[in-house]
Every structure is written in structure tokens, then in C-alpha cells.
Design a protein around this motif. Structure first.
Motif, PDB file in Angstrom:
ATOM      1  N   ALA A 128      31.427  50.390  40.294  1.00  0.00           N
ATOM      2  CA  ALA A 128      32.295  49.459  39.572  1.00  0.00           C
ATOM      3  C   ALA A 128      33.715  50.001  39.478  1.00  0.00           C
ATOM      4  O   ALA A 128      34.694  49.266  39.649  1.00  0.00           O
ATOM      5  CB  ALA A 128      31.725  49.201  38.177  1.00  0.00           C
TER       6      ALA A 128
ATOM      7  N   VAL B 225      37.100  47.890  40.755  1.00  0.00           N
ATOM      8  CA  VAL B 225      38.128  47.276  39.899  1.00  0.00           C
ATOM      9  C   VAL B 225      39.011  48.292  39.187  1.00  0.00           C
ATOM     10  O   VAL B 225      39.927  47.903  38.460  1.00  0.00           O
ATOM     11  CB  VAL B 225      37.472  46.345  38.854  1.00  0.00           C
TER      12      VAL B 225
ATOM     13  N   ILE C 173      32.574  45.880  33.169  1.00  0.00           N
ATOM     14  CA  ILE C 173      31.953  44.916  34.085  1.00  0.00           C
ATOM     15  C   ILE C 173      30.565  44.531  33.579  1.00  0.00           C
ATOM     16  O   ILE C 173      29.766  45.384  33.189  1.00  0.00           O
ATOM     17  CB  ILE C 173      31.858  45.501  35.505  1.00  0.00           C
TER      18      ILE C 173
ATOM     19  N   VAL D  81      27.986  40.561  38.068  1.00  0.00           N
ATOM     20  CA  VAL D  81      27.956  41.111  39.428  1.00  0.00           C
ATOM     21  C   VAL D  81      26.751  40.570  40.189  1.00  0.00           C
ATOM     22  O   VAL D  81      26.850  40.209  41.370  1.00  0.00           O
ATOM     23  CB  VAL D  81      27.925  42.650  39.390  1.00  0.00           C
TER      24      VAL D  81
END
Length: 283
Positions: free
Chosen positions: A186, A190, A198, A203
Motif C-alpha cells: 500500500a 499511494v 487504505i 482494494v
């Protein structure tokens, strides 16, 4: 290298002796050139980066030594830490040169998150070396020099994508922590600020959309790495096959929608025959 040699040898025999001579000269030229480039690069790193030793970075050196022993990898590897590294960490294995290059800020961030996150990243790259995923590098360089790479690049890209899944699995086996391992993926996707926030369900829902859209799957075929959401899903499915208790903790943290999506997605992965996919608890 043997892939390039076999591929071009067939073409050379059909074209005559001159092409065969060009083949051998090209292989020799590429090998010598790359050897010189690697030597210059190592000399550059020795002067511009900091080599990981028991004196310079004792904690990182100890982690690497432990992971190498765990993965039974004993070939010499030079590890350097630099200020700016493309991709945060890179690994090179070519013509006897093996170098692991780590971005200093990224290593510090992983250390702050706990040992599991750093072990995941280090383990994935040591696993890359252990599995000898760099053995095609020289072949690719030779084929590119001979302008034949276009004919085999779809298979090479497929191999590289599969190798990334394997490296993630090596990293997870070293970290033994699914939450920390997914957290690293993750973070790479990002950034460090938003990575921890997240939502796994989000996802998984995105991975479900990718699996159902032809263009999304086609876009992956032209890349050397799989989609990040596919790496995320593969790691979860792999955890279910090797560490069911860790997988169960992850699944327990999902809402009902996330559990339903996860069930459907795992049945599409290579780990669909794992015990957790055959005995689903009630959502």
C-alpha cells in the motif's frame, strides 16, 4: 543468456555463416560492455553511497544476514544505502555482480513501522536473488542489441510479472505478518502518508473490477510488473495457503462485503485449492 543464444542461433543457421559470426561477436561485445558498466557503477556506489556493514548499519546488516540464512542464500551481495533510489529499492544480478540498493529514507520509514515491514522488503529482494530471477537479464540485452527482443518480449514480461508475485511471497514468509506486508504494498502504491489509511475492502473491490474488465487485464500484459491490486490479492491468497491463522485474522477485520469479494477473488487465483478456499466460514 542461453535463451538469446538458442533463439538467435536458429535464425543464424538459416541465414548463413556470416550471421553466426555476428551472433558470437554481439554476445561477446554485450557481455564485455555490461561487465565494464557494472564495474564503473560499483565504483560509483562505493564513493557516493554507504555500504551496509556491521559498523555502518548494524541493524540492517543483522536483518539481511538473518534473512539470507533463513532463505539459505549464501552468495556474496553488496548492499548500499543512498539518498535517492528509483523504486525505493533495486536489485542487480548480472555477470557475477549482485548489488542491493536501498533508499535511506524508505529504509528508515520501514524501521519505524516495525521489523516485519523491513523484512518483507528485504526478503522479497533476497528471494529474487535466491530464485535467480535475474538470469534472463543478459539474454534480454543481447536480444535487444540484435533487435530481436520484440519477438519474445510478451513471454519475458509474463515471466517478470510472475517473478514479482514470487518475490512478494518470499517477503511474506520472511515477515510472517500479512498486515505489515500488505502495508508495504500500500505504501509503494499511494505513499507513506496515505498507505496506512487504505481500506482493504476498497482494494479488494478494485481488484474485482480489474478481474472483470478486459482492458484492465490487457493493460497489464504490456507491463513488467503486475497491477498493484493483483499483488495485494495474491499475497492474501498465498497467506491463506501457508499461514491460515494470519489469513483468518485479516479476514476477520473485513466487513461482510469485503469477505464476499475476497471469497470470489481467491477462487480465481492459483491458490484456490488452499484449505481456506475449500472451507469457507459463513460470511
Amino acid at each position: 543468456m542461453w535463451l538469446a543464444f538458442a533463439f538467435v542461433l536458429v535464425i543464424s543457421f538459416t541465414s548463413g555463416g556470416t550471421s553466426l559470426l555476428i551472433l558470437f561477436l554481439t554476445i561477446a561485445f554485450v557481455a564485455v560492455t555490461q561487465w565494464l558498466i557494472l564495474r564503473m557503477w560499483k565504483a560509483y556506489l562505493l564513493g557516493r553511497a554507504v555500504k551496509v556493514t556491521p559498523e555502518s548499519f548494524p541493524e540492517i546488516h543483522a536483518e539481511i544476514a538473518e534473512l539470507r540464512q533463513r532463505l539459505d542464500y549464501h552468495r556474496p551481495v553488496d548492499v548500499y544505502i543512498a539518498d535517492d533510489v528509483n523504486g525505493k529499492m533495486t536489485v542487480t544480478s548480472l555477470l557475477g555482480t549482485r548489488v542491493l540498493l536501498i533508499e535511506g529514507g524508505f529504509a528508515a520509514e520501514l524501521q519505524e513501522d516495525g521489523p516485519a515491514a523491513l523484512r518483507f522488503m528485504l526478503g522479497s529482494f533476497i528471494g529474487w536473488l535466491k530464485a535467480r530471477h535475474g538470469r534472463m537479464t543478459l539474454s534480454v540485452l543481447i536480444l535487444d542489441r540484435l533487435r530481436y527482443l520484440t519477438y519474445v518480449v510478451p513471454w519475458i514480461l509474463s515471466y517478470w510479472r510472475c517473478s514479482k508475485y514470487t518475490c512478494d511471497q518470499y517477503g511474506y514468509l520472511c515477515a510472517e505478518d500479512l498486515h505489515a506486508s500488505l502495508g508495504v504494498i500500500a505504501r509503494l502504491t499511494v505513499g507513506k502518508e496515505l498507505g496506512p489509511s487504505i481500506s482493504p475492502t476498497g482494494v479488494l473491490e478494485q481488484a474485482h473490477q480489474v478481474s472483470r474488465r478486459t482492458l484492465s487485464r490487457y493493460a497489464e500484459l504490456s507491463q513488467a510488473q503486475p497491477h498493484m491490486v493483483n499483488r495485494y490479492l495474491n499475497l492474501i491468497a498465498f497467506a491463506g495457503s501457508v499461514m491460515p491463522a494470519d489469513y483468518a485474522r485479516f479476514r476477520a477485520g473485513l466487513d461482510e462485503k469485503g469477505r464476499r469479494i475476497l471469497r470470489d477473488l481467491i477462487l480465481q487465483t492459483p491458490h484456490r485449492q488452499s484449505p481456506v478456499s475449500q472451507h469457507w466460514p459463513a460470511a
